[in-house]
Write a protein that holds these residues in place. Structure first.
Motif, mmCIF file in Angstrom:
data_model
loop_
_atom_site.group_PDB
_atom_site.id
_atom_site.type_symbol
_atom_site.label_atom_id
_atom_site.label_comp_id
_atom_site.label_asym_id
_atom_site.label_seq_id
_atom_site.Cartn_x
_atom_site.Cartn_y
_atom_site.Cartn_z
ATOM 1 N N ALA A 115 0.834 -1.206 0.000
ATOM 2 C CA ALA A 115 0.000 0.000 0.000
ATOM 3 C C ALA A 115 0.869 1.256 0.000
ATOM 4 C CB ALA A 115 -0.932 -0.008 1.212
ATOM 5 N N TRP A 116 1.931 1.244 0.798
ATOM 6 C CA TRP A 116 2.828 2.406 0.827
ATOM 7 C C TRP A 116 3.552 2.571 -0.506
ATOM 8 C CZ3 TRP A 116 2.558 6.341 3.823
ATOM 9 C CH2 TRP A 116 2.054 6.212 5.122
ATOM 10 N N GLN A 117 3.987 1.472 -1.075
ATOM 11 C CA GLN A 117 4.668 1.534 -2.370
ATOM 12 C C GLN A 117 3.723 2.103 -3.433
ATOM 13 O OE1 GLN A 117 5.613 -2.221 -4.401
ATOM 14 N NE2 GLN A 117 7.711 -1.475 -4.625
ATOM 15 N N HIS A 118 2.471 1.651 -3.410
ATOM 16 C CA HIS A 118 1.475 2.130 -4.372
ATOM 17 C C HIS A 118 1.202 3.621 -4.160
ATOM 18 C CE1 HIS A 118 -1.790 1.573 -7.254
ATOM 19 N NE2 HIS A 118 -2.556 2.326 -6.469
ATOM 20 N N ARG A 119 1.079 4.027 -2.910
ATOM 21 C CA ARG A 119 0.797 5.441 -2.625
ATOM 22 C C ARG A 119 1.944 6.329 -3.108
ATOM 23 N NH1 ARG A 119 -2.994 7.695 1.182
ATOM 24 N NH2 ARG A 119 -2.588 9.910 1.509
ATOM 25 N N GLN A 120 3.172 5.909 -2.855
ATOM 26 C CA GLN A 120 4.308 6.711 -3.303
ATOM 27 C C GLN A 120 4.380 6.770 -4.822
ATOM 28 O OE1 GLN A 120 7.908 5.465 -1.327
ATOM 29 N NE2 GLN A 120 7.303 6.426 0.602
ATOM 30 N N TRP A 121 4.081 5.642 -5.445
ATOM 31 C CA TRP A 121 4.067 5.644 -6.910
ATOM 32 C C TRP A 121 3.032 6.621 -7.444
ATOM 33 C CZ3 TRP A 121 -0.052 4.232 -10.124
ATOM 34 C CH2 TRP A 121 0.238 4.269 -11.491
ATOM 35 N N VAL A 122 1.831 6.589 -6.884
ATOM 36 C CA VAL A 122 0.743 7.385 -7.446
ATOM 37 C C VAL A 122 0.934 8.884 -7.192
ATOM 38 C CG1 VAL A 122 -0.949 7.433 -5.517
ATOM 39 C CG2 VAL A 122 -1.746 7.298 -7.890
ATOM 40 N N VAL A 123 1.445 9.250 -6.006
ATOM 41 C CA VAL A 123 1.619 10.687 -5.749
ATOM 42 C C VAL A 123 2.718 11.261 -6.630
ATOM 43 C CG1 VAL A 123 0.704 10.580 -3.400
ATOM 44 C CG2 VAL A 123 3.174 10.353 -3.765
ATOM 45 N N LYS A 124 3.730 10.447 -6.928
ATOM 46 C CA LYS A 124 4.806 10.938 -7.801
ATOM 47 C C LYS A 124 4.387 10.915 -9.262
ATOM 48 C CE LYS A 124 9.768 10.535 -8.582
ATOM 49 N NZ LYS A 124 11.020 9.811 -8.213
ATOM 50 N N ARG A 125 3.722 9.839 -9.661
ATOM 51 C CA ARG A 125 3.316 9.690 -11.073
ATOM 52 C C ARG A 125 2.307 10.752 -11.492
ATOM 53 N NH1 ARG A 125 1.301 9.973 -15.183
ATOM 54 N NH2 ARG A 125 0.886 8.377 -16.800
ATOM 55 N N PHE A 126 1.374 11.100 -10.576
ATOM 56 C CA PHE A 126 0.311 12.035 -10.943
ATOM 57 C C PHE A 126 0.438 13.382 -10.222
ATOM 58 C CE2 PHE A 126 -1.459 7.784 -11.708
ATOM 59 C CZ PHE A 126 -1.856 7.910 -13.035
ATOM 60 N N GLY A 127 1.552 13.603 -9.535
ATOM 61 C CA GLY A 127 1.777 14.897 -8.889
ATOM 62 C C GLY A 127 0.776 15.214 -7.783
ATOM 63 N N LEU A 128 0.457 14.202 -6.961
ATOM 64 C CA LEU A 128 -0.567 14.368 -5.927
ATOM 65 C C LEU A 128 0.064 14.571 -4.546
ATOM 66 C CD1 LEU A 128 -2.978 11.550 -7.148
ATOM 67 C CD2 LEU A 128 -3.115 14.003 -7.645
ATOM 68 N N PHE A 129 1.063 15.447 -4.460
ATOM 69 C CA PHE A 129 1.795 15.627 -3.206
ATOM 70 C C PHE A 129 1.061 16.507 -2.187
ATOM 71 C CE2 PHE A 129 5.334 14.320 -5.912
ATOM 72 C CZ PHE A 129 5.981 13.432 -5.067
ATOM 73 N N GLU A 130 0.055 17.230 -2.627
ATOM 74 C CA GLU A 130 -0.643 18.134 -1.707
ATOM 75 C C GLU A 130 -1.237 17.357 -0.522
ATOM 76 O OE1 GLU A 130 -4.171 21.544 -1.673
ATOM 77 O OE2 GLU A 130 -3.626 20.548 -3.557
ATOM 78 N N GLY A 131 -0.893 17.798 0.684
ATOM 79 C CA GLY A 131 -1.418 17.190 1.901
ATOM 80 C C GLY A 131 -0.641 15.973 2.375
#
Length: 211
Positions: free
Chosen positions: A45-61
């Protein structure tokens, strides 16, 4: 399927591929939080979350999210890793952020001095240059000198202090600091962290030769 089989890496991979095809990661952070309710330290789950925030620029919050988890559980090493990941890949390490993170991690070390991940985070915030913050390091030196005997619960503090003194020895040709560092390495080798005896003995012998 993920809710029923949260450690099945094939399902996680399949979901990642679907996100790529759809070019949409908007639902993924909420999905990982559902998994965290079952297992806060689920690697996939953590690996997926890090992938998605970096891939789609979802770093806010995300920085606040990681900090909130650490307030609840200072031993959540996945959250420590995520905090560093988010800063490293979004805001970067400005002096203001570095100062803020130094304050945050010091506060958490007061709560859990035996948490190796927090000590590793402290080193990372300092870019592994421990002499960059001498006042902070001297505070830890003083803390080690007066600490009560608590078995190996303070071995990470001892390791940090020894490495700081060793670094100071090389930077300033400070033989007194080097002697103290060798003493601490010896204590780590014999009492505090004998599992890594060979490592501590190696550091001790290298520093002794330089002195």
């Amino acid at each position: 399927m993920l809710k029923r089989h949260i450690k099945n890496f094939q399902i996680w991979h399949h979901r990642q591929v679907l996100c790529e095809w759809a070019n949409d990661g908007s639902r993924e952070k909420a999905m990982t939080e559902l998994i965290f309710k079952q297992d806060q330290k689920n690697y996939h789950a953590w690996q997926h979350r890090q992938w998605v925030v970096k891939r789609f620029g979802l770093f806010e919050g995300e920085i606040d999210f990681a900090r909130e988890l650490l307030v609840k559980d200072v031993y959540n090493n996945s959250a420590w890793n995520h905090l560093y990941f988010c800063i490293q890949n979004s805001t970067g390490w400005s002096e203001e952020i570095r100062k803020s993170e130094l304050s945050f991690v010091q506060e958490k070390l007061e709560v859990a001095i035996d948490n190796e991940c927090a000590w590793n985070y402290l080193r990372a915030v300092q870019n592994h240059i421990l002499t960059a913050n001498p006042q902070l390091a001297d505070k830890f030196v003083s803390k080690l000198e007066v600490i009560e005997d608590r078995g190996n619960s303070h071995k990470h503090l001892a390791a940090y202090v020894a490495d700081y003194l060793a670094e100071k020895t090389e930077r300033d040709s400070d033989k007194e600091s080097g002697t103290k560092a060798v003493q601490i390495y010896t204590e780590l080798s014999s009492n505090l962290d004998p599992v890594r005896r060979n490592y501590w003995n190696y550091l001790s012998s290298c520093l002794s030769a330089k002195i």
